[in-house]
Design a protein around this motif. Structure first.
Motif, PDB file in Angstrom:
ATOM      1  N   TYR A  76       9.202  59.295 -13.299  1.00 54.48           N
ATOM      2  CA  TYR A  76      10.071  59.208 -12.126  1.00 54.48           C
ATOM      3  C   TYR A  76      11.088  60.349 -12.112  1.00 54.48           C
ATOM      4  O   TYR A  76      11.297  60.999 -11.088  1.00 54.48           O
ATOM      5  N   ILE A  77      11.736  60.609 -13.260  1.00 53.74           N
ATOM      6  CA  ILE A  77      12.723  61.680 -13.334  1.00 53.74           C
ATOM      7  C   ILE A  77      12.058  63.038 -13.069  1.00 53.74           C
ATOM      8  O   ILE A  77      12.617  63.883 -12.380  1.00 53.74           O
ATOM      9  N   PHE A  78      10.846  63.229 -13.605  1.00 49.03           N
ATOM     10  CA  PHE A  78      10.107  64.472 -13.371  1.00 49.03           C
ATOM     11  C   PHE A  78       9.926  64.700 -11.876  1.00 49.03           C
ATOM     12  O   PHE A  78      10.189  65.781 -11.348  1.00 49.03           O
ATOM     13  N   ASP A  79       9.475  63.649 -11.158  1.00 46.99           N
ATOM     14  CA  ASP A  79       9.255  63.768  -9.719  1.00 46.99           C
ATOM     15  C   ASP A  79      10.569  63.935  -8.963  1.00 46.99           C
ATOM     16  O   ASP A  79      10.659  64.713  -8.012  1.00 46.99           O
ATOM     17  N   VAL A  98      13.425  65.294  -9.768  1.00 47.64           N
ATOM     18  CA  VAL A  98      14.026  66.625  -9.870  1.00 47.64           C
ATOM     19  C   VAL A  98      13.303  67.611  -8.955  1.00 47.64           C
ATOM     20  O   VAL A  98      13.912  68.534  -8.421  1.00 47.64           O
ATOM     21  N   ARG A  99      12.001  67.391  -8.719  1.00 47.79           N
ATOM     22  CA  ARG A  99      11.197  68.357  -7.992  1.00 47.79           C
ATOM     23  C   ARG A  99      10.959  68.002  -6.523  1.00 47.79           C
ATOM     24  O   ARG A  99      10.472  68.829  -5.764  1.00 47.79           O
ATOM     25  N   ASP A 100      11.275  66.782  -6.136  1.00 45.60           N
ATOM     26  CA  ASP A 100      11.012  66.335  -4.767  1.00 45.60           C
ATOM     27  C   ASP A 100      12.314  65.889  -4.117  1.00 45.60           C
ATOM     28  O   ASP A 100      12.775  64.769  -4.334  1.00 45.60           O
ATOM     29  N   PRO A 101      12.954  66.765  -3.318  1.00 42.20           N
ATOM     30  CA  PRO A 101      14.254  66.434  -2.740  1.00 42.20           C
ATOM     31  C   PRO A 101      14.210  65.233  -1.793  1.00 42.20           C
ATOM     32  O   PRO A 101      15.226  64.616  -1.514  1.00 42.20           O
ATOM     33  N   GLY A 102      13.024  64.886  -1.299  1.00 40.82           N
ATOM     34  CA  GLY A 102      12.911  63.744  -0.398  1.00 40.82           C
ATOM     35  C   GLY A 102      12.815  62.405  -1.094  1.00 40.82           C
ATOM     36  O   GLY A 102      12.915  61.348  -0.462  1.00 40.82           O
ATOM     37  N   ARG A 103      12.636  62.423  -2.407  1.00 38.18           N
ATOM     38  CA  ARG A 103      12.465  61.162  -3.144  1.00 38.18           C
ATOM     39  C   ARG A 103      13.795  60.416  -3.222  1.00 38.18           C
ATOM     40  O   ARG A 103      14.836  61.003  -3.471  1.00 38.18           O
ATOM     41  N   ILE A 104      13.728  59.120  -3.020  1.00 41.03           N
ATOM     42  CA  ILE A 104      14.931  58.282  -3.064  1.00 41.03           C
ATOM     43  C   ILE A 104      15.206  57.896  -4.514  1.00 41.03           C
ATOM     44  O   ILE A 104      14.295  57.526  -5.256  1.00 41.03           O
ATOM     45  N   LYS A 105      16.481  57.970  -4.906  1.00 45.70           N
ATOM     46  CA  LYS A 105      16.860  57.569  -6.261  1.00 45.70           C
ATOM     47  C   LYS A 105      16.692  56.065  -6.413  1.00 45.70           C
ATOM     48  O   LYS A 105      17.080  55.290  -5.541  1.00 45.70           O
ATOM     49  N   GLU A 106      16.127  55.651  -7.527  1.00 47.57           N
ATOM     50  CA  GLU A 106      15.938  54.246  -7.843  1.00 47.57           C
ATOM     51  C   GLU A 106      16.450  53.999  -9.252  1.00 47.57           C
ATOM     52  O   GLU A 106      16.627  54.929 -10.023  1.00 47.57           O
ATOM     53  N   VAL A 107      16.645  52.752  -9.586  1.00 52.98           N
ATOM     54  CA  VAL A 107      17.063  52.403 -10.938  1.00 52.98           C
ATOM     55  C   VAL A 107      15.863  51.827 -11.657  1.00 52.98           C
ATOM     56  O   VAL A 107      15.247  50.879 -11.188  1.00 52.98           O
ATOM     57  N   HIS A 108      15.527  52.407 -12.781  1.00 55.31           N
ATOM     58  CA  HIS A 108      14.424  51.911 -13.594  1.00 55.31           C
ATOM     59  C   HIS A 108      14.987  51.305 -14.867  1.00 55.31           C
ATOM     60  O   HIS A 108      15.831  51.893 -15.528  1.00 55.31           O
ATOM     61  N   GLY A 109      14.499  50.150 -15.219  1.00 56.44           N
ATOM     62  CA  GLY A 109      14.931  49.524 -16.462  1.00 56.44           C
ATOM     63  C   GLY A 109      14.021  49.896 -17.608  1.00 56.44           C
ATOM     64  O   GLY A 109      13.143  50.735 -17.488  1.00 56.44           O
ATOM     65  N   ARG A 110      14.213  49.252 -18.732  1.00 59.11           N
ATOM     66  CA  ARG A 110      13.345  49.446 -19.877  1.00 59.11           C
ATOM     67  C   ARG A 110      13.098  48.068 -20.466  1.00 59.11           C
ATOM     68  O   ARG A 110      13.898  47.154 -20.284  1.00 59.11           O
ATOM     69  N   PRO A 111      11.964  47.891 -21.117  1.00 54.09           N
ATOM     70  CA  PRO A 111      11.681  46.572 -21.675  1.00 54.09           C
ATOM     71  C   PRO A 111      12.605  46.242 -22.836  1.00 54.09           C
ATOM     72  O   PRO A 111      13.139  47.128 -23.492  1.00 54.09           O
TER      73      PRO A 111
END
Length: 199
Positions: free
Chosen positions: A15-18, A20-33
């Motif tokens: 998600y972070i990779f995408d 940084v490179r896609d200005p149209g992507r909406i920021k989301e919160v991802h958790g971890r197990p």
């Protein structure tokens, strides 16, 4: 020991990779197990003396009803007749093992960060993972949110004198309730400092 557990969480990495490179992507919160946070108390030689682990939750409007939903889970019915599913934070903590979920992840990250410098800590964690017998664990609940308009300043919704009846793990328990004004603005400013922006 802030070693950023989620950095090894593959979906977050993608998600972070995408992002940084896609200005149209909406920021989301991802958790971890696993546990929301884990702390280690270390002896001078790096041996792990104790764990603290638990759950952290944010809600924009902290009310009794909201807090009950967080702590007790889903419910049906209204008022005193409400029946809780027991799938909230209390259940997560009550069913948690002595060895916190995420300890293997900490070992892996310490090996990446400084295998020799953390050798005693890594060994101590490996011993706990292999035997399922480790140092004592303290449970912690951290709830943060905005004060509801109907809530008096300085009042706590979580118990402060003794663990509640819903807590059955029989380990030391710490409860922290953080009440904010305009917490969303604080969160937005914090996350703004974490993300690189173009221009």
């Amino acid at each position: 020991m802030p070693i950023f557990l989620f950095r090894e969480h593959a979906p977050v990495g993608r998600y972070i990779f995408d992002l940084v490179r896609d200005p149209g992507r909406i920021k989301e919160v991802h958790g971890r197990p696993g546990n929301d946070f884990i702390g280690l108390e270390l002896a001078a030689d790096g041996t792990v003396l104790a764990f603290i682990a638990g759950e952290a939750k944010w809600r924009a409007d902290l009310t009794v009803s909201t807090l009950n939903g967080i702590m007790k889970g889903d419910g049906k019915g209204k008022g005193a007749a409400r029946v809780w599913e027991d799938n909230g934070v209390w259940n997560d903590i009550n069913t948690a093992l002595l060895i916190p979920q995420g300890i293997q992840q900490i070992c892996d990250l310490l090996k990446t960060k400084d295998r020799d410098g953390f050798a005693r800590t890594i060994l101590s964690l490996d011993e706990a993972l292999l035997s399922d017998v480790g140092p004592p664990r303290t449970d912690m609940v951290l709830i943060a949110g905005n004060r509801a308009a109907t809530r008096a300043v300085g009042t706590a919704l979580l118990p402060t004198a003794a663990p509640p009846a819903d807590y059955k793990a029989a380990r030391p328990l710490q409860i922290v309730e953080i009440v904010l004004l305009d917490g969303e603005d604080i969160i937005e400013r914090l996350y703004t400092t974490l993300w690189k922006t173009n221009g």
